[in-house]
Design a protein around this motif. Structure first.
Motif, short mmCIF file in Angstrom:
data_model
loop_
_atom_site.label_atom_id
_atom_site.label_comp_id
_atom_site.label_asym_id
_atom_site.label_seq_id
_atom_site.Cartn_x
_atom_site.Cartn_y
_atom_site.Cartn_z
N ASP A 149 0.73 -1.27 0.02
CA ASP A 149 -0.13 0.06 -0.13
C ASP A 149 0.78 1.18 -0.14
OD1 ASP A 149 -2.76 0.91 0.21
OD2 ASP A 149 -2.34 2.04 1.86
N ALA A 150 1.91 1.27 0.76
CA ALA A 150 2.79 2.14 0.83
C ALA A 150 3.47 2.42 -0.70
CB ALA A 150 4.06 2.00 1.72
N LEU A 151 3.80 1.52 -1.46
CA LEU A 151 4.27 1.58 -2.68
C LEU A 151 3.20 2.25 -3.78
CD1 LEU A 151 6.27 -1.72 -3.25
CD2 LEU A 151 7.40 0.69 -3.05
N HIS A 152 2.26 1.51 -3.44
CA HIS A 152 0.97 2.21 -4.28
C HIS A 152 0.76 3.76 -4.16
CE1 HIS A 152 -3.52 2.69 -5.67
NE2 HIS A 152 -3.59 2.94 -4.26
N GLN A 153 0.73 3.99 -3.00
CA GLN A 153 0.35 5.50 -2.46
C GLN A 153 1.78 6.38 -2.84
OE1 GLN A 153 -2.29 6.93 -1.14
NE2 GLN A 153 -3.18 4.89 -0.65
N ASN A 154 2.89 5.97 -3.03
CA ASN A 154 3.95 6.84 -3.29
C ASN A 154 4.38 6.85 -4.67
OD1 ASN A 154 4.49 7.14 -0.45
ND2 ASN A 154 6.13 5.62 -0.11
N PHE A 155 4.10 5.71 -5.39
CA PHE A 155 4.36 5.73 -6.70
C PHE A 155 3.30 5.37 -7.72
CE2 PHE A 155 8.11 4.01 -4.63
CZ PHE A 155 8.99 4.80 -4.86
N GLY A 156 2.09 5.28 -7.16
CA GLY A 156 0.75 5.09 -7.92
C GLY A 156 0.60 3.84 -8.70
N ILE A 157 1.36 2.96 -8.07
CA ILE A 157 1.25 1.57 -8.75
C ILE A 157 -0.10 1.02 -8.41
CG2 ILE A 157 2.11 -0.80 -8.64
CD1 ILE A 157 4.91 0.64 -7.30
N GLU A 158 -0.83 0.37 -9.52
CA GLU A 158 -2.08 -0.13 -9.66
C GLU A 158 -2.01 -1.55 -9.64
OE1 GLU A 158 -3.94 2.20 -12.76
OE2 GLU A 158 -4.32 4.01 -11.58
N GLU A 159 -1.01 -2.30 -9.98
CA GLU A 159 -1.00 -3.69 -10.21
C GLU A 159 0.36 -4.34 -9.87
OE1 GLU A 159 -1.93 -7.36 -13.13
OE2 GLU A 159 -2.65 -5.26 -13.40
N PHE A 160 0.43 -5.23 -8.97
CA PHE A 160 1.61 -5.84 -8.47
C PHE A 160 1.52 -7.36 -9.16
CE2 PHE A 160 1.19 -2.53 -5.29
CZ PHE A 160 2.36 -1.97 -5.08
N VAL A 161 2.72 -7.68 -9.53
CA VAL A 161 2.99 -9.04 -10.21
C VAL A 161 3.74 -9.69 -9.04
CG1 VAL A 161 3.76 -10.55 -11.96
CG2 VAL A 161 3.00 -8.29 -12.39
N ILE A 162 3.35 -10.67 -8.10
CA ILE A 162 3.94 -11.43 -7.30
C ILE A 162 4.64 -12.34 -7.39
CG2 ILE A 162 3.53 -12.16 -4.91
CD1 ILE A 162 2.66 -9.46 -5.14
N ASP A 163 5.98 -12.50 -7.11
CA ASP A 163 7.13 -13.66 -7.13
C ASP A 163 7.39 -14.10 -5.94
OD1 ASP A 163 8.83 -15.25 -8.03
OD2 ASP A 163 10.50 -13.84 -8.37
N THR A 164 6.99 -15.42 -5.62
CA THR A 164 7.25 -15.90 -4.32
C THR A 164 8.50 -17.05 -4.45
OG1 THR A 164 5.12 -15.50 -3.59
CG2 THR A 164 6.29 -17.10 -2.34
N PRO A 165 9.74 -16.67 -4.08
CA PRO A 165 10.93 -17.19 -4.37
C PRO A 165 10.95 -18.49 -3.22
CG PRO A 165 11.60 -15.38 -3.21
CD PRO A 165 10.04 -15.10 -3.55
N VAL A 166 9.96 -19.27 -3.10
CA VAL A 166 10.19 -20.53 -2.20
C VAL A 166 9.76 -21.56 -2.90
CG1 VAL A 166 8.80 -21.44 -0.03
CG2 VAL A 166 9.43 -19.04 -0.33
N ALA A 167 10.57 -22.77 -2.88
CA ALA A 167 10.28 -23.92 -3.64
C ALA A 167 9.41 -24.75 -3.05
CB ALA A 167 11.86 -24.66 -4.24
N GLU A 168 9.58 -24.81 -1.64
CA GLU A 168 8.78 -25.85 -0.98
C GLU A 168 7.22 -25.80 -1.11
OE1 GLU A 168 6.68 -27.82 1.53
OE2 GLU A 168 6.74 -25.94 2.31
N GLU A 169 6.62 -26.73 -1.56
CA GLU A 169 5.17 -26.32 -2.05
C GLU A 169 4.33 -25.97 -1.01
OE1 GLU A 169 1.66 -29.07 -4.09
OE2 GLU A 169 3.53 -30.23 -3.29
N GLN A 170 4.11 -26.37 0.05
CA GLN A 170 3.11 -26.06 1.15
C GLN A 170 3.27 -24.63 1.53
OE1 GLN A 170 3.14 -28.94 4.19
NE2 GLN A 170 1.68 -30.29 2.96
N ALA A 171 4.58 -24.36 1.77
CA ALA A 171 4.88 -22.80 2.20
C ALA A 171 4.55 -21.83 1.27
CB ALA A 171 6.18 -22.48 2.53
#
Length: 331
Positions: free
Chosen positions: A293-315
């Protein structure tokens, strides 16, 4: 909160599992992402690695659109330097014909692998005829657009879809921002590779200025857990090393071994390998959303593409579910 969440998947292969298992997890994750409310599901392109199972985003896109209902599916991205822009256009026009209104074509400038795979991918290609990346992207853009009707002398990338794929350029430089704006493509700032806030502000402002006010998407690395301590444990082994090659292409890799393979395969002799702090947001869902939300407010970002660098499936699945469901509850 007035920003969208999308998801980037690399089909990570966990210890002790097969690539087939990892790819089926990718499909299941796409189906879950759709149910959780993610807007897009993108597939990355990586070559010659036993840790990731996605060298061909187009094939996975075709598989996934047939087993999901409405989520947008695309590449994040196609590494254009290896391929004919015409063939890429044909692939994505075909995909957009199979699933009109659901296909994204994201294009990157990086090789998606080390020099050994790059040479193999470009075997038989006359690099001097391919032109610069900007020239290749311009050609791709022309073939993704609807051609004039009735002129049989125009080269077309068929089939012509009723709704062409949405076009995205992945990058982290002002050069990429200007090129995306010139072609009318959406920019995706790669903060998951370079999260320098000053660079991000400069690139986002450049894109907004040259595109008459369009907003870029921002890709970020995110790890969410039930507690800050648990999130810290999930990223404890995450490392980034920057290989800075004099008068050559520089890259970020995940280990010293990968860095050494890169310089060895490329035949580089004048280089520096530097450890870097990974660019990521971590913590509980509330803490991560506060940062988004801070990034959204500071830079006007309207969409984030999420990369989760965790290989373990459940986590990894839990991280993405916590992020999405917290947002749905509080939005």
């Amino acid at each position: 909160m007035s920003y969208r969440l999308s998801l980037l998947d690399k089909s990570p292969i966990a210890d002790g599992e097969t690539a087939s298992h990892a790819l089926h997890r990718t499909l299941q994750l796409a189906q879950q992402a759709e149910a959780w409310g993610y807007h897009r599901f993108w597939l990355a392109e990586h070559h010659n690695t036993d840790r990731l199972a996605s060298p061909s985003p187009e094939l996975l896109i075709a598989w996934i659109i047939g087993q999901t209902q409405h989520i947008r599916v695309g590449s994040g991205g196609v590494m254009l330097q290896h391929y004919s822009p015409y063939k890429v256009a044909e692939n994505f026009n075909l995909l957009a014909s199979l699933a009109p209104g659901r296909i994204d074509v994201g294009v990157g400038k990086a090789p998606g692998g080390l020099p050994l795979s790059t040479r193999a991918l470009q075997l038989g290609v006359h690099l001097q005829e391919k032109g610069s990346f900007a020239e290749q992207l311009t050609l791709l853009d022309s073939w993704l657009q609807v051609p004039p009707v009735g002129d049989e002398e125009i080269l077309r990338a068929t089939p012509q879809p009723p709704r062409p794929a949405n076009r995205f350029l992945l990058g982290a430089s002002e050069e990429s921002a200007k090129l995306a704006a010139e072609l009318g493509w959406q920019l995706v700032f790669a903060a998951h590779h370079n999260g320098d806030p000053q660079l991000m502000e400069k690139v986002l402002n450049s894109y907004r200025q040259h595109s008459n006010g369009q907003r870029a998407l921002v890709a970020v690395q995110v790890v969410v857990a039930d507690s800050p301590a648990e999130a810290d444990l999930l990223v404890d082994n995450l490392r980034v090393y920057h290989v800075n090659v004099k008068d050559g292409p520089s890259v970020n890799v995940g280990s010293v071994e990968q860095a050494e393979r890169y310089v060895r395969q490329g035949g580089y002799t004048d280089y520096v390998i530097e450890p870097r702090t990974p660019s990521l947001l971590k913590g509980t869902a509330a803490q991560v959303h506060a940062k988004l939300d801070a990034l959204h407010q500071n830079f006007g970002i309207e969409e984030f593409v999420i990369d989760t660098p965790v290989a373990e499936e459940q986590a990894r699945v839990k991280s993405l579910e916590l992020l999405a469901t917290h947002r749905l509850v509080t939005a």
